[in-house]
Scaffold this motif. Structure first.
Motif, PDB file in Angstrom:
ATOM      1  N   ALA A  17       5.763   8.304  11.464  1.00 42.30           N
ATOM      2  CA  ALA A  17       6.606   9.352  10.884  1.00 42.30           C
ATOM      3  C   ALA A  17       7.499   8.770   9.791  1.00 42.30           C
ATOM      4  O   ALA A  17       7.692   9.376   8.742  1.00 42.30           O
ATOM      5  N   ARG A  18       8.033   7.561  10.017  1.00 44.10           N
ATOM      6  CA  ARG A  18       8.871   6.931   8.994  1.00 44.10           C
ATOM      7  C   ARG A  18       8.045   6.549   7.770  1.00 44.10           C
ATOM      8  O   ARG A  18       8.493   6.720   6.626  1.00 44.10           O
ATOM      9  N   ALA A  19       6.836   6.031   8.001  1.00 38.70           N
ATOM     10  CA  ALA A  19       5.982   5.684   6.865  1.00 38.70           C
ATOM     11  C   ALA A  19       5.604   6.927   6.068  1.00 38.70           C
ATOM     12  O   ALA A  19       5.619   6.923   4.825  1.00 38.70           O
TER      13      ALA A  19
ATOM     14  N   TYR B 182       6.427   7.994   2.133  1.00 33.39           N
ATOM     15  CA  TYR B 182       5.420   8.557   1.234  1.00 33.39           C
ATOM     16  C   TYR B 182       5.867   9.923   0.706  1.00 33.39           C
ATOM     17  O   TYR B 182       5.730  10.219  -0.484  1.00 33.39           O
ATOM     18  N   SER B 183       6.430  10.734   1.581  1.00 32.20           N
ATOM     19  CA  SER B 183       6.846  12.080   1.196  1.00 32.20           C
ATOM     20  C   SER B 183       8.034  12.083   0.250  1.00 32.20           C
ATOM     21  O   SER B 183       8.358  13.131  -0.328  1.00 32.20           O
TER      22      SER B 183
ATOM     23  N   VAL C 142       1.886   7.096  -6.664  1.00 32.57           N
ATOM     24  CA  VAL C 142       0.887   8.119  -6.989  1.00 32.57           C
ATOM     25  C   VAL C 142       1.386   9.508  -6.597  1.00 32.57           C
ATOM     26  O   VAL C 142       1.226  10.481  -7.340  1.00 32.57           O
ATOM     27  N   TYR C 143       2.016   9.617  -5.422  1.00 41.20           N
ATOM     28  CA  TYR C 143       2.514  10.920  -4.974  1.00 41.20           C
ATOM     29  C   TYR C 143       3.658  11.404  -5.861  1.00 41.20           C
ATOM     30  O   TYR C 143       3.834  12.611  -6.067  1.00 41.20           O
ATOM     31  N   THR C 144       4.445  10.463  -6.389  1.00 40.52           N
ATOM     32  CA  THR C 144       5.490  10.829  -7.334  1.00 40.52           C
ATOM     33  C   THR C 144       4.886  11.475  -8.575  1.00 40.52           C
ATOM     34  O   THR C 144       5.372  12.494  -9.070  1.00 40.52           O
TER      35      THR C 144
ATOM     36  N   VAL D 124       0.839  -1.203   0.000  1.00 41.13           N
ATOM     37  CA  VAL D 124       0.000   0.000   0.000  1.00 41.13           C
ATOM     38  C   VAL D 124       0.870   1.247   0.000  1.00 41.13           C
ATOM     39  O   VAL D 124       0.649   2.191  -0.769  1.00 41.13           O
ATOM     40  N   LEU D 125       1.890   1.269   0.866  1.00 41.93           N
ATOM     41  CA  LEU D 125       2.780   2.433   0.940  1.00 41.93           C
ATOM     42  C   LEU D 125       3.517   2.643  -0.374  1.00 41.93           C
ATOM     43  O   LEU D 125       3.681   3.783  -0.835  1.00 41.93           O
ATOM     44  N   ALA D 126       3.954   1.549  -1.002  1.00 41.89           N
ATOM     45  CA  ALA D 126       4.661   1.663  -2.277  1.00 41.89           C
ATOM     46  C   ALA D 126       3.763   2.256  -3.354  1.00 41.89           C
ATOM     47  O   ALA D 126       4.186   3.119  -4.133  1.00 41.89           O
ATOM     48  N   MET D 127       2.502   1.817  -3.409  1.00 40.43           N
ATOM     49  CA  MET D 127       1.583   2.338  -4.415  1.00 40.43           C
ATOM     50  C   MET D 127       1.241   3.803  -4.150  1.00 40.43           C
ATOM     51  O   MET D 127       1.137   4.609  -5.081  1.00 40.43           O
TER      52      MET D 127
END
Length: 447
Positions: free
Chosen positions: A143-145, A149-150, A27-29, A20-23
């Motif tokens: 915060a790391r997750a 994402y950021s 998207v954020y990229t 989920v985090l990778a996807m």
């Protein structure tokens, strides 16, 4: 016999949240790729369509922010009440489509409306993603997750300038918009198949860490309806909760001030490298891409690590760490802008670029902990409204207008001095973050 982590219940849960985090990162990229591609293409667009710096400033920020900041709140409320993953997928499709349309414009107002459309689409992407990450990850690793994402900010910005420059150099600026917009449309389909909403009662436990020994509860693919929770997620209720918290206002205004400077510098730095340092389009893309990939990635990850490391012992550190970073960044950025060669500018700019990104994970994590879990997307959107109305709405425009105003005195170097003047907003951000640190201890909501 020992069960492999990947096939155990907790191991499967960890694998699922990593996917989920990778996807969400992908998207954020695309979010920042489509948002920042205009910066590297500003020169060719101005040469082709004759836009002034002030007009480019409007296109780079104000056009995008016009509805982006406003619509983020109702879109987040929809996400809280329905499906966060569907909201993100549809948003990706919309903003990618409008990015492709930018390649067909023939005048200022057509481009302005197309950029407004990009902003409308992106309004539904970020706040639901913050909330979805908080649903999947426990407090001690959020915060790391959120830092992972950021990474979409430096990665997407770097991809935008690198690919945009190369495509424009090989073909033209219109092809760059069309090609990258179509790529985003393709990504929206697998995203919805792979990313599911989950129940929001509690995050998944960590394997082998805090919470790792707890029994893993079944997580349905869609949130369980709960009328009382939906009433708590009402937008008026969320606003009332946030309005009473001093830390929300200080962190939001501090982030807005830093974003005004950050977005302005990010948009105009490619033009500075071409006007004052003599780089061509491809060399400019490599210069900016290198700074973002080295400094930006390091800063985002450092912010996540520092947030979890220091914030666990003292919640005030979620605000103090960014304040310190901003103060250190200002003289280093100034040295980069005043340098006489691209190599010297690169050396001075990498470290402050990292420092300018440190705030992301700590502050975003803090905002997640100012409200109960079912209100997180709406709270995030409220924060983003302030941050983006100030940062996106004014950053590129203020620097563009300053550059035009200073041209009579500084000629071709006007943009350099406009960027130096803008660094003062990082100092304002540092002050506001420092003032918000103590209040954050009292306003924090555990869970």
């Amino acid at each position: 016999m020992t069960t492999p982590a990947s096939s155990s219940p907790i191991g499967s849960a960890v694998h699922g949240r990593r996917l989920v985090l990778a996807m969400l990162l992908v998207v954020y990229t695309f979010n920042f790729l489509d948002r920042q591609i205009l910066s590297i293409l500003a020169g060719p667009i101005q040469a082709d369509l004759g836009f002034s710096d002030t007009q480019m400033g409007l296109l780079g920020g104000s056009a995008f922010a016009l509805l982006y900041a406003i619509l983020g709140i109702p879109f987040a409320l929809v996400a809280d009440r329905t499906s966060r993953s569907w909201t993100i997928a549809i948003s990706l499709g919309v903003w990618s489509g409008f990015t492709a349309l930018c390649g067909f414009v023939t005048g200022f107002w057509q481009m302005f409306l197309a950029r407004v459309g990009v902003g409308v689409g992106e309004a539904g992407g970020v706040a639901p993603s913050y909330a979805l990450i908080a649903d999947y990850f426990p407090p001690q690793s959020r915060a790391r997750a959120l830092a992972v994402y950021s990474l979409g900010i430096p990665l997407g910005s770097a991809a935008g300038v690198l690919f945009g420059a190369r495509i424009a150099a090989a073909f033209d600026w219109r092809t760059a918009f069309i090609g990258l917009g179509l790529a985003g449309l393709i990504v929206a389909i697998p995203f919805k198949f792979l990313v599911k909403d989950r129940a929001r009662q509690s995050p998944l436990p960590l394997a082998g860490g805090a919470g790792g020994g707890q029994k893993l509860e079944a997580a349905p693919s869609q949130p369980t309806p709960n009328p009382s929770r939906r009433r708590e997620g009402d937008i008026i209720s969320v606003f009332a909760t946030l309005a009473r918290k001093k830390s929300f206002w200080l962190l939001s205004l501090g982030a807005g001030s830093s974003s005004l400077c950050g977005y302005g510098l990010a948009f105009w730095l490619p033009s500075l490298m071409q006007r004052s340092f003599g780089l061509d389009l491809v060399a400019t893309g490599q210069f900016i891409g290198g700074i973002l990939l080295i400094g930006g990635v390091a800063g985002v990850l450092a912010g996540g690590w520092l947030g979890d490391r220091l914030g666990g012992g003292d919640r005030a550190m979620y605000a103090r760490v960014p304040a310190i970073a901003f103060v250190i960044a200002v003289p280093l950025f100034a040295a980069a802008f005043l340098s006489s060669s691209p190599a010297t500018a690169f050396a001075f700019a990498v470290v402050p670029q990292a420092l300018a990104y440190i705030w992301l994970a700590p502050v975003i994590t803090a905002i997640q902990h100012l409200v109960p879990a079912e209100q997180r997307a709406t709270a995030s959107a409220s924060f983003l409204f302030i941050n983006n109305a100030i940062g996106l709405g004014l950053g590129t425009l203020v620097l563009g207008a300053l550059s035009d105003a200073m041209t009579a005195s500084y000629g071709a170097e006007a943009l350099r001095y406009a960027m130096l003047a803008a660094l003062g907003f990082y100092l304002i951000a540092a002050l506001l973050m420092a003032l918000g640190a103590t209040a954050l201890r009292k306003d924090w909501v555990e869970g």
